[in-house]
Enzyme design. Sequence first.
Site, PDB file in Angstrom:
ATOM      1  N   ASP A   1     -29.799  35.048   9.828  1.00 58.21           N
ATOM      2  CA  ASP A   1     -31.105  34.486  10.291  1.00 58.21           C
ATOM      3  C   ASP A   1     -31.899  35.547  10.772  1.00 58.21           C
ATOM      4  O   ASP A   1     -31.671  36.626  10.601  1.00 58.21           O
ATOM      5  CB  ASP A   1     -31.137  33.185  10.983  1.00 58.21           C
ATOM      6  CG  ASP A   1     -32.046  32.150  10.788  1.00 58.21           C
ATOM      7  OD1 ASP A   1     -33.397  32.663  10.993  1.00 58.21           O
ATOM      8  OD2 ASP A   1     -31.768  31.101  10.835  1.00 58.21           O
TER       9      ASP A   1
ATOM     10  N   ASP B   1     -37.571  31.169   3.607  1.00 54.76           N
ATOM     11  CA  ASP B   1     -37.877  30.170   4.569  1.00 54.76           C
ATOM     12  C   ASP B   1     -39.351  30.087   5.097  1.00 54.76           C
ATOM     13  O   ASP B   1     -40.023  30.978   4.665  1.00 54.76           O
ATOM     14  CB  ASP B   1     -36.918  30.536   5.919  1.00 54.76           C
ATOM     15  CG  ASP B   1     -37.066  29.315   7.018  1.00 54.76           C
ATOM     16  OD1 ASP B   1     -37.477  28.078   6.510  1.00 54.76           O
ATOM     17  OD2 ASP B   1     -36.545  29.488   8.102  1.00 54.76           O
TER      18      ASP B   1
ATOM     19  N   GLU C   1     -44.058  26.927   3.269  1.00 54.18           N
ATOM     20  CA  GLU C   1     -44.882  25.691   3.138  1.00 54.18           C
ATOM     21  C   GLU C   1     -46.564  26.321   3.087  1.00 54.18           C
ATOM     22  O   GLU C   1     -47.205  25.408   2.251  1.00 54.18           O
ATOM     23  CB  GLU C   1     -44.666  24.488   4.288  1.00 54.18           C
ATOM     24  CG  GLU C   1     -43.542  23.932   4.224  1.00 54.18           C
ATOM     25  CD  GLU C   1     -42.292  24.872   4.720  1.00 54.18           C
ATOM     26  OE1 GLU C   1     -41.240  24.868   4.543  1.00 54.18           O
ATOM     27  OE2 GLU C   1     -42.667  25.676   5.802  1.00 54.18           O
TER      28      GLU C   1
END
Length: 926
Positions: A396, A510, A513
């Site tokens: 991550d 990630d 949006e």
Amino acid sequence: MKSYQKLTTTQPGACRVEEEGAAPMPSSHGKLAPWWVGSGLLVAAVLLSTITVWVLRQVSGGWLGPTPPPKCLLVPESHRFDCYPERRVVVTQELCESRGCCFIQRAPLAEGKQGVPWCFYPPDFPSYTLESLNQTALGMVGLLVRREKAYYPRDIEKLRLDVEFETDTRLHIKITDAANPRYEVPLDVPRVMKRAENPIYSLNFSWDPFGVLLQRKATGTVLLNTTVAPLIFADQFLQISTSLPSKFLYGLGEHRGSLRHSLDWNTLTLWARDVPPTESFNLYGAHPFYLLMEEGGNAHGVFLLNSNAMEVALQPAPGLTWRTIGGVLDFYIFLGPDPNMVIQQYQQVIGFPAMPPIWALGFHLCRWGYGSSNETWQTVRAMRNYQIPQDGQWNDIDYMDGYRDFTLDSQKFASLPSLVEDLHKHGQHYVMILDPGISSTSPQGSYWPFDEGLRRGLFLNTTQGQPLIGQVWPGFTAFADFSNPDTHQWWLENLQHFHAHVPFDGLWIDMNEPSNFMDGSEAGCPPGEFDNPPYTPAVLGDSLSAKTVCASAKQKVSVHYNLHNLYGLMEAKATASALIKIRGKRPFVISRSTFPSQGRYSGHWLGDNRSQWKDMSYSIPGLLSFSLFGIPLVGADICGFSGSTSEELCTRWMQLGAFYPFARNHNTQNEKAQEPAVFSPAARTAMKDVLLTRYSLLPFLYTLFHRAHLQGDTVARPLFFEFPWDVATWELDRQFLWGRSLLVTPVLEPGVDSVTGYVPQGMWYDFYTGSSVNSSGEMLKMSAPLEHLNLHIREGSILPTQRPGTTTEVTRGNPLRLIVALSSHATAWGDIFWDDGESLDTFEKGNYSYVVFNVTQNIFTSTVLHASTEATKVTIGTLSIFGVQKPPSKVLLNGREKPFSYLDNQVLTVSELGMSLSHAFSLQWL
């Protein structure tokens, strides 16, 4: 009361459009009778409604106000289409009647609950009239005219109607401004060259008011009837409603809930948003497509090709309203007639999914909070020590320097290049995260990604032409504009620079949006029609800019108002392209935000779930919905992302997650570790065993992905796809199938050692033992101790399996075992697709093998339909045949006798076959 009044050319205001010949003109322009009114029930409906309202007024002490006009009382509650859908507004009679609508007040519902609208359209509300209709080579073109203004600004008076009979099972209907161009989704869609010759649908139009009426020829079922409410087409408010032939509706993502949507006054909003999956919220992606099951088992689908903020309102009539705030109304209707075919036809428009590399189908491990590359490495070593299968190790954002893309923390992750080298030596792969927010605060000249992006003008801009600055993990950030082809080149160059240091294999995109920790930007958003439109759908936060960028932000192709829902798709396209250029192999990309056609470029994980039993259950309708959306490479964070899991929950979730098409265990920082290696020996063994089961099924799973890539088959599949005639399957979303033949029944509750699942009609075989269950189509209780996942094989199937190893690379070198599940007629069929597992376009270039397996009359045959050198490296070692009614006296392989075993549960096993996958052979039992 009739739910549909059939229109014919003998009725005033109606026109039946046949698929051949000239389109007839209307015989008159009379008004169409309300669709829900049967002539014999008119007086009764008025009388009943009047009495009901009078009684309510007495009970309520008169708070319901004056008696509504008779035309309003005529409309049954379930058929009241909302005339005042604005949220955060108390709808009064004055507000409602100012729009020319009916107002009947009802008792208020609990906060957040929707119910029968107080303000709804009367039967005679003005709509568009179909003024003309002319034939074209592919269908028809018409002119729609509105003579009375609707109540939203910049109402468009004249609309163009385009109808194309594209195929026998696909109809294309598009409505747009007749005079001025409007934004349309920049998606490549097929262009047909000739009109369908034998469509399985018939199309009718109502002329005044305008309406589309679509029927299935074989059954007469009305699939669409848009006369139920007026068409509204203003610049920033487009609305069209339809009746539905049943309540069994699926799709319309991305949302969390049951697979079948409730039609009890349920509004689904489509606007990409970063929020942990929560019921009733608009989530990460936007998929304006639904599939609907019709009485009798037929199915159809509807796709609205529109990327603006929208909501879909469902009501119990049953009915549906599309409401969007931009673009055009561009509909594709898919006639199936079975649900599998509907999804195939949908993907013929949006594109078939990419073929993943085989290692993408292995088990992946990740967490936010490893802390260092050495700690990450320790996790990998622990998995190897216990010989637990693993193909992918992920990191991550903690691998980055200050959470900035394309950087490496030189202190904590100094050994990352060595870790990646070690993974590669062991046949494993490395995947890292990237976010689209590029840090904007580094000193000039010290951070190339921002400096170069700024120099080339590759970021989203404000209305003033300056980079829009928001805030994400690294602090203040600019946002890459992936609608600009130049951004794709810059993205590639950044990835090339980093790959030279850390040779990653896949990418996890990630926050796309795009997510923003601010609302809009550091300067807020300007006043204007984009950030403050006349109508805002029911988005979380009540604003288009809530936790994202300003809708007014400028991008290369259009304004962000139009492109927001496409952001993840455009980033995925750039990322997949970059990986191909860097590695020369099939790309592996997992994206959070998605839009139709995304399957061509990436898979998807279901977002930041929680370590709760409820979240595990909801993952099944989540992955099945994305199967409908043409994104088969999908899964949830196994054991949950946020919160701490328990050993029981994680064991059960690993069992379920081993059958997600994309299987990754991932959790957050500051929580206890949840990889298989950290649990007790019993739990660890259960997790290892179910992963070995997954790896044994890789040849079957890989073949399913080939069929998805080739023709749009689903991989994880709802039961009703295979049993559409069985209404009991239509609401099942706690079980699923792999392909047509493997039934997965997980435990989804704590503290139990059994599970109840539905077993469709027919013979099913226990995957592990071959013992049979003959079901009449019923719920069955199955033993399910903590170490056991129930798997059943459908009769008539042949599953290619393989002795599992700890990586896909090791597994692929092991012998195959073919599991034959005989039908009641002692027949079976199966197939296998085999290639090198990673090269680009192997099927298209012919670099593959495809073998079909058949059983009939006690003879198994393997037929090679296409061969490549890869198949010569694989042998078929074992044949297990379930459901052999009598003990054989002998078994012949290509005419030569072979030893065999036969068990009391009717399982025949022939081992040490030593047959090359590339060679045809037969095996007979006598």
